[in-house]
Design an enzyme around this catalytic site. Structure first.
Site, PDB file in Angstrom:
ATOM      1  N   GLU A  21       0.834  -1.202   0.000  1.00 50.03           N
ATOM      2  CA  GLU A  21       0.000   0.000   0.000  1.00 50.03           C
ATOM      3  C   GLU A  21       0.866   1.248   0.000  1.00 50.03           C
ATOM      4  OE1 GLU A  21      -2.985  -0.049   3.057  1.00 50.03           O
ATOM      5  OE2 GLU A  21      -3.554  -2.113   2.608  1.00 50.03           O
ATOM      6  N   GLU A  34       2.496   0.378   3.812  1.00 48.72           N
ATOM      7  CA  GLU A  34       2.654  -0.921   4.470  1.00 48.72           C
ATOM      8  C   GLU A  34       2.527  -2.033   3.442  1.00 48.72           C
ATOM      9  OE1 GLU A  34      -0.472  -1.859   7.244  1.00 48.72           O
ATOM     10  OE2 GLU A  34      -2.052  -1.399   5.819  1.00 48.72           O
ATOM     11  N   ASN A  36       0.834  -5.903   3.300  1.00 46.73           N
ATOM     12  CA  ASN A  36       0.035  -6.951   3.926  1.00 46.73           C
ATOM     13  C   ASN A  36       0.381  -8.268   3.244  1.00 46.73           C
ATOM     14  OD1 ASN A  36      -1.635  -5.375   5.762  1.00 46.73           O
ATOM     15  ND2 ASN A  36      -2.440  -4.461   3.894  1.00 46.73           N
ATOM     16  N   ARG A  38      -0.880 -11.080   2.878  1.00 44.99           N
ATOM     17  CA  ARG A  38      -2.094 -11.897   2.821  1.00 44.99           C
ATOM     18  C   ARG A  38      -2.989 -11.305   1.752  1.00 44.99           C
ATOM     19  NH1 ARG A  38      -5.585  -8.243   4.814  1.00 44.99           N
ATOM     20  NH2 ARG A  38      -4.859  -6.843   6.417  1.00 44.99           N
ATOM     21  N   ARG A  84     -18.950  -4.236   1.323  1.00 42.29           N
ATOM     22  CA  ARG A  84     -18.875  -5.061   2.527  1.00 42.29           C
ATOM     23  C   ARG A  84     -20.185  -4.901   3.282  1.00 42.29           C
ATOM     24  NH1 ARG A  84     -13.014  -3.812   5.314  1.00 42.29           N
ATOM     25  NH2 ARG A  84     -11.791  -3.778   3.391  1.00 42.29           N
TER      26      ARG A  84
END
Length: 195
Positions: A21, A34, A36, A38, A84
């Site tokens: 990111e 950052e 991630n 995953r 979501r």
């Protein structure tokens, strides 16, 4: 950004799916935020527009199979949107645990639902409030928006509060429809539409 993400993964010898990111400034400069290591919650959007099963590729790599796919083999086609669905007040975001008395998921062309919820499922108060994701795919943004509007209209969750009403309103907001919104969009929208 893509080149920097690849360079970072190579530098740490990372060999699986992951997300790097960045924060982008108004002048289009970008800065590492950052990584991630995953899949992200939004990975179905990537799967829809590339036709790749990212989970399958992660499993193959973890099993020691070589990655035979090259970056130039990855083609992006169409447009995908994900909403979501959370067990929460749609405008105040207060969690809404409890029993789902009715669960009806949408369907149709270009509609995907990833969820563990069902009629009579109890949403516990101890975990993340997400109970599902609705992902739609279309040939272009307009078709994807139309499909998401229909999918949200078809979705029925009773017994608890969900954020479906918020998603329905956002899909019809002119600023969102036009695209190009930034990270302050929702905050500004909520302030303008006080509930």
């Amino acid at each position: 950004m893509g080149e920097q993400a690849v360079a970072l993964a190579k530098a740490v010898k990372y060999q699986s799916a992951g997300t790097v990111e960045f924060v982008v400034g108004k002048d289009q400069s970008f800065y590492f935020l950052e990584m991630n290591t995953r899949l992200q919650v939004e990975h179905p959007v990537t799967e829809c527009i590339t036709g790749l099963d990212l989970v399958e590729w992660m499993i193959r790599i973890a099993a020691g199979e070589p990655l035979t796919l090259k970056q130039e083999d990855v083609q992006r086609n169409g447009w995908a949107i994900e909403c979501r669905i959370n067990a929460e007040d749609p405008f105040k975001f207060i969690p809404s645990p409890g029993r789902i008395s009715v669960w009806h998921a949408p369907g149709g062309p270009g509609v995907r639902v990833d969820s563990h919820a069902y009629t009579n499922y109890f949403v516990p108060p101890n975990y993340d409030s997400m109970i599902g994701k609705i992902i739609v795919y279309g040939d272009n943004r307009e078709q994807a928006l139309a499909r998401m509007r229909t999918a949200l209209a078809e979705t029925l969750v009773e017994g608890i509060n969900t954020n479906i009403a918020l998603h329905r309103e956002l899909m019809n907001d002119a600023k969102f429809e036009a695209g190009g919104t930034n990270i302050h969009y929702l905050e500004e929208w909520l302030a303008a539409h006080k509930r």
